[in-house]
Structure formats: structure tokens, C-alpha cells
Design a protein around this motif. Structure first.
Motif, PDB file in Angstrom:
ATOM      1  N   LEU A   5       6.810 -12.247  -1.162  1.00  0.00           N
ATOM      2  CA  LEU A   5       5.615 -11.753  -0.469  1.00  0.00           C
ATOM      3  C   LEU A   5       5.869 -11.796   1.028  1.00  0.00           C
ATOM      4  CD1 LEU A   5       2.691 -10.770  -0.550  1.00  0.00           C
ATOM      5  CD2 LEU A   5       1.951 -13.131  -0.766  1.00  0.00           C
ATOM      6  N   LYS A   6       6.394 -10.681   1.562  1.00  0.00           N
ATOM      7  CA  LYS A   6       6.643 -10.617   3.005  1.00  0.00           C
ATOM      8  C   LYS A   6       5.348 -10.213   3.687  1.00  0.00           C
ATOM      9  CE  LYS A   6      11.119  -9.557   4.378  1.00  0.00           C
ATOM     10  NZ  LYS A   6      11.878 -10.251   5.375  1.00  0.00           N
ATOM     11  N   LYS A  11       7.104  -4.275   9.765  1.00  0.00           N
ATOM     12  CA  LYS A  11       7.005  -2.812   9.710  1.00  0.00           C
ATOM     13  C   LYS A  11       8.337  -2.186   9.322  1.00  0.00           C
ATOM     14  CE  LYS A  11       2.997  -1.524  12.392  1.00  0.00           C
ATOM     15  NZ  LYS A  11       2.476  -1.543  13.762  1.00  0.00           N
ATOM     16  N   THR A  12       9.403  -2.679   9.927  1.00  0.00           N
ATOM     17  CA  THR A  12      10.739  -2.152   9.627  1.00  0.00           C
ATOM     18  C   THR A  12      11.060  -2.371   8.152  1.00  0.00           C
ATOM     19  OG1 THR A  12      11.277  -3.064  11.775  1.00  0.00           O
ATOM     20  CG2 THR A  12      13.100  -2.151  10.502  1.00  0.00           C
ATOM     21  N   TRP A  13      10.745  -3.568   7.671  1.00  0.00           N
ATOM     22  CA  TRP A  13      11.026  -3.911   6.278  1.00  0.00           C
ATOM     23  C   TRP A  13      10.214  -3.023   5.338  1.00  0.00           C
ATOM     24  CZ3 TRP A  13       7.627  -5.880   2.578  1.00  0.00           C
ATOM     25  CH2 TRP A  13       8.227  -6.315   1.387  1.00  0.00           C
ATOM     26  N   LEU A  14       8.928  -2.817   5.694  1.00  0.00           N
ATOM     27  CA  LEU A  14       8.036  -2.048   4.823  1.00  0.00           C
ATOM     28  C   LEU A  14       8.485  -0.586   4.718  1.00  0.00           C
ATOM     29  CD1 LEU A  14       5.381  -2.451   3.214  1.00  0.00           C
ATOM     30  CD2 LEU A  14       4.159  -1.529   5.178  1.00  0.00           C
ATOM     31  N   GLU A  34       0.811  -1.222   0.000  1.00  0.00           N
ATOM     32  CA  GLU A  34       0.000   0.000   0.000  1.00  0.00           C
ATOM     33  C   GLU A  34       0.848   1.277   0.000  1.00  0.00           C
ATOM     34  OE1 GLU A  34      -4.123  -0.832   2.250  1.00  0.00           O
ATOM     35  OE2 GLU A  34      -2.458  -2.102   2.871  1.00  0.00           O
ATOM     36  N   ASN A  35       2.048   1.218   0.546  1.00  0.00           N
ATOM     37  CA  ASN A  35       2.891   2.418   0.553  1.00  0.00           C
ATOM     38  C   ASN A  35       3.752   2.529  -0.719  1.00  0.00           C
ATOM     39  OD1 ASN A  35       4.847   0.494   0.921  1.00  0.00           O
ATOM     40  ND2 ASN A  35       5.790   1.467   2.693  1.00  0.00           N
ATOM     41  N   GLY A  36       3.514   1.649  -1.686  1.00  0.00           N
ATOM     42  CA  GLY A  36       4.248   1.722  -2.952  1.00  0.00           C
ATOM     43  C   GLY A  36       5.476   0.833  -3.009  1.00  0.00           C
ATOM     44  N   LYS A  37       5.845   0.219  -1.886  1.00  0.00           N
ATOM     45  CA  LYS A  37       7.021  -0.654  -1.871  1.00  0.00           C
ATOM     46  C   LYS A  37       6.802  -1.875  -2.759  1.00  0.00           C
ATOM     47  CE  LYS A  37      10.435  -3.000   0.761  1.00  0.00           C
ATOM     48  NZ  LYS A  37      11.565  -2.560   1.545  1.00  0.00           N
ATOM     49  N   LYS A  38       7.808  -2.179  -3.565  1.00  0.00           N
ATOM     50  CA  LYS A  38       7.732  -3.337  -4.449  1.00  0.00           C
ATOM     51  C   LYS A  38       8.674  -4.420  -3.944  1.00  0.00           C
ATOM     52  CE  LYS A  38       6.787  -0.922  -8.762  1.00  0.00           C
ATOM     53  NZ  LYS A  38       5.433  -1.240  -9.077  1.00  0.00           N
TER      54      LYS A  38
END
Ligand code: CUA
Length: 310
Positions: A116-117, A194-197, A108-112
Motif C-alpha cells: 500500500l504505497k 505520483k511517479t510510481w502511480l 483509482e487509475n487501475g494500478k494494482k
């Protein structure tokens, strides 16, 4: 979220065991009766055959019982189907794009990402589409599968209720690289997720000096799915290997004529954005144009990465 007794029939496994149990009971029952009849009514024990007229109560019984069994199996399947199609409110959404021959996940924040984490025990909804042909997202560990259809968005949801890494397959035959269209679901703790995202390096960040361009390029070829067709160890796959590609002399087919070229920046850009213009000889014309999928900064990072692949 459905809890308690209602979940009893909501899992694929329970529906499977239920139908399996009925099948085993029927198999044993029918085979047992048959063997008994063979024994009991053999010519030796029953020399005189009897003419049996129809029996209404029996007819009713063997119509009603199988009907109830079939309805019960339908009910179990139906409950499971409704459960799998009803996405719990507040599910995290991840967009999934299938393409020949890799998966791409966008948060949702645009991270690609190419894996699939997911955070542990949080329902996730996958919005699925395809960039080229039919694919199918298949995650056996969580008992879900859904087609990826070009020009259409399909969905599935599941609860990642086990920590660890699990396979993601493509289960729709999609060409030469179908069997390589594999990635992982990685279920981690919520804090780790969360850290990863939040760690969102982009090519622009790379130019800010946070990550070097070749490192960024390496990440990009992984994320964009290039490695599904291009190896990094010299083996020729669907496309040429990235190893020692830079500066190499290749024969390309340009307007139907064979031309010698040196792999340089211009050639790579052509391969990225107008691959139909120069087809490298000896490889199938499979490279899809990355127009709109790879931006200029990203192309630069990929080129710098290729230069380092000696
Ligand atoms: Cu994608 Cu098979």
C-alpha cells in the motif's frame, strides 16, 4: 479535516491514555483506601466494631461520580468513533481485496499493487472486501482496523502522517497462511507517489516489448498473491514451490484417481483456471480458481516466468 482542539480526543492514543489514567487513579485510590482500612480498623486498633447506618449524601456521591467518569469515557470513545467513521472530503480511494493469503490494492487509475504505497499527509480511504473468507485489515501504526467481508464492502480512513514503511496485518484467523498475510504501507513524498502511480506496466505492455514476459510474470505472481502459498526457493508451503516446477513429474488426483503428469503449459492453465480438476497429491485442495482474476496475457507471462525458475 478536523484541526486544533477538536483533534485532542480524536486519536486512539488519547482515548487510551485517558481511560488508562482514570483506571490508574481508581486502582491506586481503591487499593490505598483498602490498605488504610486494614491498618486503621484492625482488631488491635479498633476492638469494638461500630454499626454504621447508611448515608444519603455519600450514596449520592458514589453514584454520581462513577456515572460522570463512565460518561466521560464514553464521550471520548464516541468522539474518536465519529472521527474514524467520517472520511474527509477529497480523500484518495484505494480498493483493498483480501484473499487466502495476501492483500491486493487497486488505485483509482487501475494500478494494482501488493504493497500500500501512499503519499505523505493525504487522507486515504480504503474500500475493503474479501474474495473468499473473513479477513481483517490491521495497520497498527495508524491505529486502524477493519474487517474484510466477502460480498460486502467495508471502509476505513486514516492520515499517513509519518514517512516510512509500516506493517499491514490480517487480524482475523483465516486458515493455514493467516500468519503470512502480511504486507507494508509505504508512505512516500507526493512526487515519488505520483511517479510510481503513473508507471503502469501491464501484461500487454510486456508484449509491446517494454518488459520481458518472465519479468512480467514475476511481478504478477507477487501482485496476485501467489507467493503467499508458493515459495520460490524449493520449500513446500500450502502449495508446491515454483522452483524447478516446470517439467517436473507430479502425481495429481483426477476424478479420484492418481495420475502421473508432467508440469507443462496445459497443467499450469488447468491449475490457474480449473484447479478442482487436477489436485496435486500431498497438498491441501486450497488453490482458488483465478478465472476473471488472471487474463490470458497474464497467464502467458506467468507460464514464461515459471519456465525460468530452474
Ligand atoms: Cu487473512 Cu487472516
Amino acid at each position: 479535516m478536523v484541526t486544533g482542539w477538536a483533534t485532542l480526543w480524536n486519536t486512539t492514543d488519547n482515548a487510551f491514555y485517558f481511560i488508562m489514567a482514570i483506571s490508574v487513579i481508581l486502582l491506586v485510590g481503591i487499593m490505598g483506601t483498602m490498605l488504610y482500612f486494614v491498618f486503621r480498623y484492625s482488631k488491635e486498633r479498633n476492638p469494638q466494631a461500630e454499626n454504621i447506618a447508611s448515608s444519603v449524601p455519600l450514596e449520592i456521591l458514589w453514584t454520581v461520580i462513577p456515572t460522570l467518569i463512565v460518561l466521560a469515557m464514553f464521550w471520548v470513545g464516541w468522539k474518536g468513533f465519529i472521527y474514524k467513521r467520517t472520511v474527509p472530503a477529497g480523500s484518495m480511494q484505494v480498493k483493498v481485496v483480501g484473499r487466502m493469503w495476501s492483500w491486493s490494492f487497486t488505485y483509482e487509475n487501475g494500478k494494482k499493487s501488493s504493497v500500500l504505497k501512499l503519499p505523505y499527509n493525504k487522507p486515504v480511504k480504503l474500500l475493503i472486501t474479501s474474495q473468499d473468507v473473513l479477513h481483517s485489515v490491521f495497520i497498527p501504526a495508524f491505529r486502524v482496523k477493519e474487517d474484510a467481508v466477502p460480498g460486502k464492502e467495508t471502509y476505513l480512513w486514516f492520515l499517513p502522517d509519518q514517512m516510512g514503511k509500516f506493517d499491514v496485518f490480517c487480524s482475523e484467523f483465516c486458515g493455514a497462511g493467516h500468519a503470512d498475510m502480511i504486507t507494508k504501507v509505504e508512505v512516500v513524498s507526493e512526487e515519488e507517489f505520483k511517479t510510481w502511480l503513473q508507471a503502469t506496466e501491464t501484461a500487454t505492455a510486456a508484449t509491446d516489448g517494454k518488459v520481458s514476459l518472465p519479468v512480467m510474470g514475476e511481478r504478477l505472481v507477487r501482485e496476485k498473491g501467489c507467493l503467499a502459498c508458493h515459495s520460490t526457493d524449493g520449500t513446500a508451503r500450502v502449495g508446491p514451490s515454483f522452483k524447478a516446477l516446470w517439467g517436473k513429474k507430479e502425481t495429481v488426483i483426477r476424478n479420484g484417481v492418481e495420475v502421473q503428469v508432467v508440469i507443462d503449459e496445459e497443467h499450469i492453465r488447468l491449475q490457474l483456471f480449473q484447479p478442482e480438476k487436477d489436485r496435486v497429491k500431498g497438498f491441501p485442495p486450497m488453490m482458488p480458481s483465478q478465472k476473471g482474476l488472471v487474463n490470458d496475457d497474464e497467464a502467458r507471462a506467468i507460464i514464461e516466468y515459471l519456465k525460468t525458475q530452474k
